[in-house]
Design a protein around this motif. Structure first.
Motif, mmCIF file in Angstrom:
data_model
loop_
_atom_site.group_PDB
_atom_site.id
_atom_site.type_symbol
_atom_site.label_atom_id
_atom_site.label_comp_id
_atom_site.label_asym_id
_atom_site.label_seq_id
_atom_site.Cartn_x
_atom_site.Cartn_y
_atom_site.Cartn_z
ATOM 1 N N CYS A 78 -5.029 2.188 -8.820
ATOM 2 C CA CYS A 78 -4.043 1.344 -9.485
ATOM 3 C C CYS A 78 -2.677 1.966 -9.258
ATOM 4 N N LEU A 79 -1.656 1.143 -9.230
ATOM 5 C CA LEU A 79 -0.296 1.628 -9.032
ATOM 6 C C LEU A 79 0.439 1.672 -10.362
ATOM 7 N N MET A 80 1.226 2.707 -10.555
ATOM 8 C CA MET A 80 1.964 2.877 -11.800
ATOM 9 C C MET A 80 3.302 2.138 -11.713
ATOM 10 N N ILE A 81 3.212 0.825 -11.876
ATOM 11 C CA ILE A 81 4.397 -0.029 -11.805
ATOM 12 C C ILE A 81 4.483 -0.851 -13.090
ATOM 13 N N PRO A 82 5.516 -0.671 -13.885
ATOM 14 C CA PRO A 82 5.658 -1.477 -15.102
ATOM 15 C C PRO A 82 6.003 -2.921 -14.747
ATOM 16 N N PRO A 83 5.698 -3.864 -15.611
ATOM 17 C CA PRO A 83 5.942 -5.284 -15.314
ATOM 18 C C PRO A 83 7.377 -5.581 -14.900
ATOM 19 N N GLU A 84 8.335 -4.920 -15.526
ATOM 20 C CA GLU A 84 9.739 -5.222 -15.237
ATOM 21 C C GLU A 84 10.188 -4.779 -13.851
ATOM 22 N N HIS A 85 9.371 -3.967 -13.179
ATOM 23 C CA HIS A 85 9.739 -3.487 -11.845
ATOM 24 C C HIS A 85 8.901 -4.101 -10.732
ATOM 25 N N TRP A 114 13.943 2.603 -12.432
ATOM 26 C CA TRP A 114 13.315 2.061 -11.234
ATOM 27 C C TRP A 114 13.109 3.151 -10.183
ATOM 28 N N VAL A 115 14.014 4.153 -10.148
ATOM 29 C CA VAL A 115 13.834 5.272 -9.218
ATOM 30 C C VAL A 115 12.595 6.076 -9.618
ATOM 31 N N LEU A 116 12.380 6.247 -10.906
ATOM 32 C CA LEU A 116 11.183 6.942 -11.371
ATOM 33 C C LEU A 116 9.923 6.189 -10.951
ATOM 34 N N THR A 117 9.966 4.868 -11.042
ATOM 35 C CA THR A 117 8.830 4.066 -10.590
ATOM 36 C C THR A 117 8.613 4.224 -9.094
ATOM 37 N N VAL A 118 9.703 4.166 -8.323
ATOM 38 C CA VAL A 118 9.607 4.370 -6.877
ATOM 39 C C VAL A 118 8.988 5.733 -6.585
ATOM 40 N N ASN A 119 9.460 6.761 -7.271
ATOM 41 C CA ASN A 119 8.928 8.115 -7.058
ATOM 42 C C ASN A 119 7.436 8.174 -7.314
ATOM 43 N N ASN A 120 7.000 7.581 -8.411
ATOM 44 C CA ASN A 120 5.572 7.610 -8.747
ATOM 45 C C ASN A 120 4.731 6.927 -7.674
ATOM 46 N N VAL A 121 5.180 5.769 -7.201
ATOM 47 C CA VAL A 121 4.411 5.022 -6.203
ATOM 48 C C VAL A 121 4.369 5.774 -4.874
ATOM 49 N N PHE A 122 5.473 6.407 -4.504
ATOM 50 C CA PHE A 122 5.475 7.189 -3.265
ATOM 51 C C PHE A 122 4.560 8.405 -3.398
ATOM 52 N N LEU A 123 4.558 9.055 -4.563
ATOM 53 C CA LEU A 123 3.630 10.160 -4.779
ATOM 54 C C LEU A 123 2.189 9.686 -4.630
ATOM 55 N N GLN A 124 1.906 8.506 -5.163
ATOM 56 C CA GLN A 124 0.559 7.953 -5.054
ATOM 57 C C GLN A 124 0.198 7.663 -3.603
ATOM 58 N N LEU A 137 -2.182 -2.033 -0.726
ATOM 59 C CA LEU A 137 -1.759 -1.530 -2.033
ATOM 60 C C LEU A 137 -1.501 -2.663 -3.018
ATOM 61 N N GLU A 138 -1.103 -3.847 -2.494
ATOM 62 C CA GLU A 138 -0.778 -4.946 -3.401
ATOM 63 C C GLU A 138 -1.943 -5.264 -4.339
ATOM 64 N N ARG A 139 -3.149 -5.019 -3.876
ATOM 65 C CA ARG A 139 -4.336 -5.318 -4.698
ATOM 66 C C ARG A 139 -4.475 -4.352 -5.855
ATOM 67 N N ASN A 140 -3.771 -3.206 -5.775
ATOM 68 C CA ASN A 140 -3.982 -2.149 -6.757
ATOM 69 C C ASN A 140 -2.880 -2.059 -7.798
ATOM 70 N N GLN A 141 -1.955 -3.025 -7.812
ATOM 71 C CA GLN A 141 -0.876 -2.943 -8.782
ATOM 72 C C GLN A 141 -1.447 -3.090 -10.187
ATOM 73 N N GLY A 142 -1.153 -2.081 -11.022
ATOM 74 C CA GLY A 142 -1.653 -2.077 -12.389
ATOM 75 C C GLY A 142 -0.531 -1.824 -13.367
ATOM 76 N N GLN A 143 -0.844 -1.913 -14.628
ATOM 77 C CA GLN A 143 0.142 -1.639 -15.662
ATOM 78 C C GLN A 143 0.568 -0.177 -15.569
ATOM 79 N N ASP A 144 1.843 0.073 -15.856
ATOM 80 C CA ASP A 144 2.357 1.441 -15.874
ATOM 81 C C ASP A 144 1.934 2.105 -17.162
ATOM 82 N N GLN A 145 1.061 3.117 -17.054
ATOM 83 C CA GLN A 145 0.615 3.837 -18.252
ATOM 84 C C GLN A 145 0.868 5.329 -18.101
ATOM 85 N N GLY A 146 1.733 5.697 -17.156
ATOM 86 C CA GLY A 146 1.920 7.134 -16.975
ATOM 87 C C GLY A 146 3.226 7.527 -16.349
#
Length: 237
Positions: A199-206, A139-149, A225-234
């Motif tokens: 799109c945001l790199m957020i997996p479904p479980e997070h 989940w920290v990795l997901t947080v990091n990716n979204v903040f980078l975005q 940003l809520e409109r841009n939540q997408g599947q995590d593919q990266g």
């Protein structure tokens, strides 16, 4: 934008402050010459350093400029967009064995107070010197990716690149206070153009855990940003 970037840093610290970490002063296993940042983050660094300290840092980088270093060929948001489009990704080379960050002194960061997000986000539950790599909760990795975005989106008219290349490019004119999008970084050939979030790199479980974080970030960068939540593919970028 500088104030909003500072608020993004503060939000990140509040969110991850309770995460278990082995990092501490003198722990520099992850502090390599491959750190990247946005032009906005470079502006924050230069704005918050005295002229004499900036010149000293430029001199240090010049003396220790890494011959081999990570030079990105795509930004975080472009990477996410290409993944969503199922497009080919550019090949990139990144090896921590190329060396330490030139701004380290006795394994301590000489710009710690103004370090970019890429450094702030590199945390590990175990000592990297023992394991050879950082270990962090998914989940920290997901947080990091979204903040980078979000940081790139805030600086969507700017560029991203290696810390050494960016600071040396700026040292040409000691550009503190300059609107970075007007600085001619594109002609250096070492930087990639930033992009807005598609799109945001957020997996479904997070997604449930990330929802309030996304709302807070959305307010900070003034976009939905809520409109841009997408599947995590990266997330393994």
């Amino acid at each position: 934008m500088i104030d909003r970037l500072t608020q993004i840093y503060q939000l990140y610290d509040r969110i991850t402050g309770s995460a278990a970490r082995a990092c501490g002063p003198g722990c520099a296993g992850c502090c390599t010459c491959n750190v990247t940042l946005t032009s906005l983050e470079s502006q924050v660094m230069t704005n918050r350093l005295s002229s004499s300290r900036r010149q000293a840092i430029y001199a240090i980088i010049t003396q220790r400029f890494p011959e081999k270093r990570y030079i990105p060929k795509t930004s975080t948001n472009r990477f996410a967009r290409l993944c969503m489009e199922d497009a080919d990704l550019p090949e990139e080379e990144n090896d921590p064995a190329w060396g330490k960050c030139p701004l380290l002194e006795n394994d301590l960061c000489t710009v710690y107070d103004v370090r970019p997000f890429g450094c702030r986000a590199m945390v590990s539950e175990t000592d990297c010197r023992d394991t050879g790599s950082a270990q962090m909760p998914s989940w920290v990795l997901t947080v990091n990716n979204v903040f980078l975005q979000a940081i790139e989106h805030l600086d969507q008219d700017g560029y991203s690149g290696n810390l050494s290349d960016m600071l040396l490019a700026l040292s040409d004119n000691d550009v503190t206070g300059l609107d970075m999008q007007n600085h001619d970084l594109k002609n250096h050939g070492l930087f990639v153009k930033n992009e807005p979030i598609t799109c945001l790199m957020i997996p479904p479980e997070h997604r449930e855990q990330m929802a309030p974080i996304v709302r807070d970030l959305s307010e900070l960068i003034n976009t939905g940003l809520e409109r841009n939540q997408g599947q995590d593919q990266g997330n393994d970028r």
